[in-house]
Design a protein around this motif. Structure first.
Motif: not given
Ligand code: FMN
Length: 236
Positions: A183-184, A205-210
């Motif tokens: 789940c992104p 920079e945090i782009v997303m957490v998966i």
């Protein structure tokens, strides 16, 4: 159907996972697939923090606003756009080209491109260089067809985010193909999560957490809706 397409069409954003362990081999396969994604100038401007220890996972899940996919995942991958690695990456590629016996011309061409990239991509103190370069590029653009390179730090993060996102998609498709689910998430406290990981505002920079894990049998697989193809395609 083709295996790659199977993984693409089966992938869903899974909101609830079963507690399963992800082996080191599986982790490596997933991250290896991520880094095989294309990236601008092959710069691979990202880092993946693989959070798997129970305590750290709980801390990161909390910073993902306590979302269920984060709380129940086997591992959380924090995908970070990383501007700090750029010059080391260029050096690494140059070294690899020398070892791989690339022609002197190809090596010189790469060195020149890397040097131009370094100059273009340097926003300078208070973004001064970026402002000067922007004015020059705008003037040049009145005379000829040119592309605008990323100039400000914000442009640079946007630029790095494109390549990072492609790597994230590779990661999710690979996980799916290897029998895992993902789940992104962009629902996280970026300031606190950056602090927790010891990131620098200047370079990261945090782009997303998966969230990665095995889909729970209690997960509600609602039907997948997409806009009709004719609303997203423009054939010229
Ligand atoms: C950039 C991005 C951010 C997302 N953030 C979240 C999130 O914070 N929490 C969540 O539960 N799902 C999140 N999602 C998942 C989407 O809600 C999901 O992909 C979308 O509803 C389509 O569903 P599907 O992936 O199952 O087809 C995110 C997806 C993307 C691409």
């Amino acid at each position: 159907m083709h295996e790659t397409l199977d993984a693409i069409f089966q992938r869903r954003a899974v909101k609830l996972f079963e507690p399963v362990e992800i082996s080191e081999g599986l982790r490596e396969q997933i991250l290896n697939a991520a880094r095989h994604a294309p990236s601008s100038f092959n710069s691979q401007p990202y880092k993946f923090y693989w959070v798997q220890s129970a305590a750290k996972k709980a801390a990161v899940a909390k910073l993902c606003l306590g979302q269920k996919p984060a709380e129940t995942a086997s591992a959380l991958v924090v995908a970070v756009a990383d501007l700090e690695s750029l010059s080391a990456t260029a050096q690494g590629q140059l070294q690899w080209m020398r070892w791989s016996n690339f022609s002197e011309k190809k090596i010189r061409d790469y060195e020149r491109t890397a040097k131009i990239g370094r100059i273009l991509f340097m926003p300078g103190p208070f973004g001064i260089f970026a402002a000067i370069k922007r004015a020059l590029f705008r003037a040049l653009n009145l005379l000829k067809v040119i592309g605008m390179p990323p100039l400000s730090r914000q442009d640079l993060f946007k630029w790095a985010t494109k390549s990072t996102s492609l790597a994230c998609q590779n990661l999710m498709i690979a996980a799916e193909a290897l029998g895992m689910n993902t789940c992104p998430m962009e629902g996280f406290d970026a300031r606190r999560l950056s602090q927790y990981l010891g990131l620098s505002r200047r370079h990261h920079e945090i782009v997303m957490v998966i969230a990665i894990g095995k889909k729970s049998s209690a997960h509600d697989d609602s039907p997948q809706w997409r806009r009709p193809l004719h609303e997203t395609e423009i054939v010229l």
